[in-house]
Structures are given as structure tokens and as C-alpha cells.
Design a protein around this motif. Sequence first.
Motif, short mmCIF file in Angstrom:
data_model
loop_
_atom_site.label_atom_id
_atom_site.label_comp_id
_atom_site.label_asym_id
_atom_site.label_seq_id
_atom_site.Cartn_x
_atom_site.Cartn_y
_atom_site.Cartn_z
N LEU A 114 0.83 -1.19 0.00
CA LEU A 114 0.00 0.00 0.00
C LEU A 114 0.87 1.25 0.00
N PRO A 115 0.50 2.26 -0.80
CA PRO A 115 1.26 3.51 -0.78
C PRO A 115 1.01 4.28 0.50
N GLN A 116 1.96 5.09 0.89
CA GLN A 116 1.79 5.92 2.07
C GLN A 116 0.78 7.02 1.76
N THR A 117 0.18 7.58 2.79
CA THR A 117 -0.81 8.63 2.62
C THR A 117 -0.19 9.85 1.97
N GLY A 118 -0.74 10.30 0.88
CA GLY A 118 -0.26 11.49 0.19
C GLY A 118 0.96 11.28 -0.69
N GLU A 119 1.42 10.06 -0.82
CA GLU A 119 2.64 9.82 -1.60
C GLU A 119 2.43 10.16 -3.07
N THR A 120 1.31 9.78 -3.63
CA THR A 120 1.04 10.05 -5.04
C THR A 120 0.89 11.54 -5.29
N ILE B 110 3.28 13.96 -7.76
CA ILE B 110 2.71 14.77 -8.84
C ILE B 110 3.02 16.24 -8.61
N SER B 111 2.89 16.71 -7.37
CA SER B 111 3.18 18.10 -7.05
C SER B 111 4.64 18.44 -7.30
N LEU B 112 5.51 17.52 -6.97
CA LEU B 112 6.94 17.73 -7.18
C LEU B 112 7.26 17.85 -8.67
N ALA C 63 8.56 21.33 -13.28
CA ALA C 63 8.24 21.75 -14.64
C ALA C 63 7.99 23.26 -14.71
N ILE C 64 7.31 23.80 -13.70
CA ILE C 64 7.05 25.25 -13.67
C ILE C 64 8.36 26.02 -13.52
N LEU C 65 9.22 25.56 -12.62
CA LEU C 65 10.51 26.22 -12.43
C LEU C 65 11.36 26.17 -13.70
N ALA C 66 11.36 25.04 -14.37
CA ALA C 66 12.12 24.91 -15.61
C ALA C 66 11.55 25.83 -16.69
#
Length: 55
Positions: free
Chosen positions: A23-29, A33-35, A40-43
Motif C-alpha cells: 500500500l502507498p503511504q498517505t499522500g505519496e502520489t 505529482i506536485s513535485l 516543470a514550472i521552475l524549468a
Amino acid sequence: MGKNHGNGNNSGNGNNSSSGSELPQTGETQLTISLIVGIAILASVAGATVYNKKK
């Protein structure tokens, strides 16, 4: 009424394991995605800045 063929809640299919490795950890996905979106925005901003300075 007919026979019960074991299609109820207690079918015993073995999917009730409590191993945390599957099971994935809470908020891992959402974190991943946010990272990616943030990088991408910074680039994009850095690329636009360099492009505008070359003009």
C-alpha cells in the motif's frame, strides 16, 4: 430460495492481508505529482528568462 454459493462478504478470497509494503503511504502520489509539476514550472520560468535575455 436457492443455495448459497459463497458469493457473500465472507468468500475467503485472501485479499485482507495487512502487509504495508503493497500500500502507498498517505499522500505519496499527490506529493510526487506536485513535485513534478513544480519542477516543470521552475524549468519553464528559467527557460523563459534565459530566452528573453538572449533577445
